[in-house]
Design a protein around this motif. Structure first.
Motif, mmCIF file in Angstrom:
data_model
loop_
_atom_site.group_PDB
_atom_site.id
_atom_site.type_symbol
_atom_site.label_atom_id
_atom_site.label_comp_id
_atom_site.label_asym_id
_atom_site.label_seq_id
_atom_site.Cartn_x
_atom_site.Cartn_y
_atom_site.Cartn_z
ATOM 1 N N PHE A 17 8.599 3.773 -1.840
ATOM 2 C CA PHE A 17 9.205 5.228 -2.171
ATOM 3 C C PHE A 17 10.607 5.151 -1.295
ATOM 4 C CE2 PHE A 17 5.990 6.930 -4.219
ATOM 5 C CZ PHE A 17 4.911 6.790 -3.750
ATOM 6 N N VAL A 18 11.476 5.794 -1.624
ATOM 7 C CA VAL A 18 12.733 5.835 -0.999
ATOM 8 C C VAL A 18 13.012 7.276 -0.787
ATOM 9 C CG1 VAL A 18 13.722 3.670 -1.778
ATOM 10 C CG2 VAL A 18 14.349 5.713 -3.120
ATOM 11 N N ASP A 19 13.962 7.849 0.123
ATOM 12 C CA ASP A 19 14.221 9.149 0.255
ATOM 13 C C ASP A 19 15.020 9.528 -1.219
ATOM 14 O OD1 ASP A 19 15.057 10.927 3.063
ATOM 15 O OD2 ASP A 19 15.371 11.717 0.937
ATOM 16 N N ASN A 20 14.738 10.717 -1.683
ATOM 17 C CA ASN A 20 15.652 11.172 -2.693
ATOM 18 C C ASN A 20 16.991 11.765 -2.177
ATOM 19 O OD1 ASN A 20 15.129 13.598 -1.650
ATOM 20 N ND2 ASN A 20 13.647 14.236 -3.160
ATOM 21 N N GLY A 21 17.387 11.806 -1.028
ATOM 22 C CA GLY A 21 18.608 11.914 -0.727
ATOM 23 C C GLY A 21 18.939 13.654 -0.755
ATOM 24 N N ALA A 22 17.811 14.449 -1.158
ATOM 25 C CA ALA A 22 18.035 15.590 -1.125
ATOM 26 C C ALA A 22 17.387 16.536 -0.086
ATOM 27 C CB ALA A 22 17.433 16.216 -2.694
ATOM 28 N N GLY A 23 16.543 16.047 0.804
ATOM 29 C CA GLY A 23 15.892 16.769 1.752
ATOM 30 C C GLY A 23 14.713 17.423 1.307
ATOM 31 N N GLY A 24 14.160 16.979 0.011
ATOM 32 C CA GLY A 24 12.975 17.469 -0.440
ATOM 33 C C GLY A 24 12.026 16.997 0.203
ATOM 34 N N LEU A 34 2.544 10.358 -11.523
ATOM 35 C CA LEU A 34 1.564 9.312 -11.092
ATOM 36 C C LEU A 34 1.506 9.429 -9.835
ATOM 37 C CD1 LEU A 34 -0.603 7.531 -12.161
ATOM 38 C CD2 LEU A 34 1.271 5.781 -12.371
ATOM 39 N N ASP A 35 0.380 9.642 -8.818
ATOM 40 C CA ASP A 35 0.411 9.788 -7.360
ATOM 41 C C ASP A 35 -0.090 8.331 -6.994
ATOM 42 O OD1 ASP A 35 0.176 10.372 -4.913
ATOM 43 O OD2 ASP A 35 -1.612 11.778 -5.021
ATOM 44 N N TYR A 36 0.873 7.709 -6.289
ATOM 45 C CA TYR A 36 0.373 6.272 -5.848
ATOM 46 C C TYR A 36 -0.158 6.354 -4.551
ATOM 47 C CZ TYR A 36 3.420 5.285 -9.742
ATOM 48 O OH TYR A 36 4.158 5.244 -10.943
ATOM 49 N N PRO A 94 0.920 -1.170 0.006
ATOM 50 C CA PRO A 94 0.122 0.016 -0.061
ATOM 51 C C PRO A 94 0.881 1.331 -0.190
ATOM 52 C CG PRO A 94 0.177 -1.055 2.219
ATOM 53 C CD PRO A 94 0.494 -1.981 1.231
ATOM 54 N N PRO A 95 0.269 2.455 -0.299
ATOM 55 C CA PRO A 95 0.960 3.681 -0.070
ATOM 56 C C PRO A 95 1.362 4.267 1.073
ATOM 57 C CG PRO A 95 -1.155 3.812 -1.472
ATOM 58 C CD PRO A 95 -0.989 2.532 -0.975
ATOM 59 N N THR A 96 2.285 4.821 1.178
ATOM 60 C CA THR A 96 3.243 5.094 2.572
ATOM 61 C C THR A 96 2.967 6.418 2.919
ATOM 62 O OG1 THR A 96 5.047 5.753 1.587
ATOM 63 C CG2 THR A 96 4.967 3.673 2.165
ATOM 64 N N THR A 97 2.719 6.702 4.078
ATOM 65 C CA THR A 97 2.506 8.014 4.658
ATOM 66 C C THR A 97 3.933 8.817 4.766
ATOM 67 O OG1 THR A 97 2.499 7.240 6.900
ATOM 68 C CG2 THR A 97 0.331 7.305 5.587
ATOM 69 N N GLY A 98 3.648 10.108 5.286
ATOM 70 C CA GLY A 98 5.079 10.822 5.248
ATOM 71 C C GLY A 98 6.072 10.200 6.355
ATOM 72 N N ASP A 99 5.501 9.411 7.484
ATOM 73 C CA ASP A 99 6.767 8.945 8.198
ATOM 74 C C ASP A 99 6.846 7.435 7.823
ATOM 75 O OD1 ASP A 99 3.942 7.795 10.910
ATOM 76 O OD2 ASP A 99 3.957 7.334 8.839
ATOM 77 N N GLY A 100 6.501 7.155 6.694
ATOM 78 C CA GLY A 100 7.024 5.685 6.144
ATOM 79 C C GLY A 100 6.176 4.531 6.840
#
Length: 275
Positions: A193-200, A273-275, A172-178
């Motif tokens: 999802f994985v962190d993009n490493g750019a702090g975005g 595409l918003d998962y 399932p999709p993840t929330t902001g806290d993973g």
């Protein structure tokens, strides 16, 4: 109509296809006294490419897709050819991902009527039926075929099939806290999802990280820029990223191939595409 894990809740934007309640439980088991498994059938939106790649564990077994049996399916595509025969009408259907034969069996008592109601080549249709395999060749046995009256249904179906595939393969999709939406914390490997490493804000789908740097830049710009449902066009992306037109076109091809973005109002306007 309940499809056993695939429930028509809300109807979705495409109409007629239903919405995929992937969190739902499959209903029932055998029908009383008959041993039938019709209550366990699921109706799943698929692309033709997915049908061609289904696995058959052993001869005669149910075909498998994403680890689940494929029973009832629905697909949307364009008629390429029509072959009326005595017992059935065979349509060659193309949905942009592949081609397959769809056979609509003819009721002998209604042969004249059904033969007159065939769909002409180039017509977009939605098919409800069951995938069959015989001597290594697959086709869809259609229970019902209807014409697509709104082209939005074509795009909606592809998005719905993508969502179901990602849900079953990535979770399932993840929330902001993973944490997985709807409860149940999973390990880092369970996240889509994985962190993009750019702090975005947020992250990017893991498969985008395998794309070129240009594709990653384009995805990040689309992901972090408010564009509404219409997304951003080529000129806006070029101004915001400094990428050339050719670089953007190449990047969009990569991202479209990964199912990370989709075109909106035209072929040079994209949204994530918003998962």
């Amino acid at each position: 109509m309940a499809y056993g894990g695939y429930n028509n809740e809300g109807g979705g934007g495409g109409g007629g296809g239903g919405g995929f309640n992937v969190g739902g439980s499959q209903q029932g088991s055998s029908q009383a006294g008959g041993g039938s498994k019709y209550n366990d059938d699921t109706l799943r939106p698929v692309t033709i490419k997915q049908l061609l790649e289904c696995k058959e564990p052993y001869p005669g077994a149910d075909l498998m897709l994403d680890g689940q049996s494929i029973t009832q399916i629905t697909l949307v595509g364009q008629v390429r050819s029509v072959q009326p025969q005595t017992t059935n009408i065979t349509y060659r259907i193309d949905d942009g991902t592949g081609l397959t034969d769809v056979k609509k069996w003819v009721d002998a008592e209604k042969a004249d009527t059904e033969g007159a109601n065939t769909f002409a080549p180039d017509t977009y249709v939605r098919v409800f039926g069951r995938l069959s395999s015989f001597n290594g060749k697959r086709h869809v046995g259609a229970h019902f075929i209807r014409a697509v009256e709104d082209f939005n249904e074509v795009n909606y179906h592809l998005l719905e099939a993508t969502y179901v595939h990602l849900y079953l393969t990535k979770g399932p999709p993840t929330t902001g806290d993973g944490a997985a939406a709807g409860g149940g914390a999973g390990g880092a490997g369970d996240s889509m999802f994985v962190d993009n490493g750019a702090g975005g804000a947020g992250g990017v789908p893991a498969r985008v990280l395998s794309c070129s740097k240009g594709a990653q830049n384009m995805f990040s710009f689309l992901h972090n820029s408010p564009g509404g449902n219409e997304g951003l066009n080529l000129a806006q992306i070029s101004n915001g990223t400094g990428m050339t037109t050719r670089e953007i076109i190449n990047a969009s091809d990569e991202l479209l191939g990964q199912g990370a973005i989709y075109t909106t109002i035209d072929d040079e306007t994209w949204a994530v595409l918003d998962y």
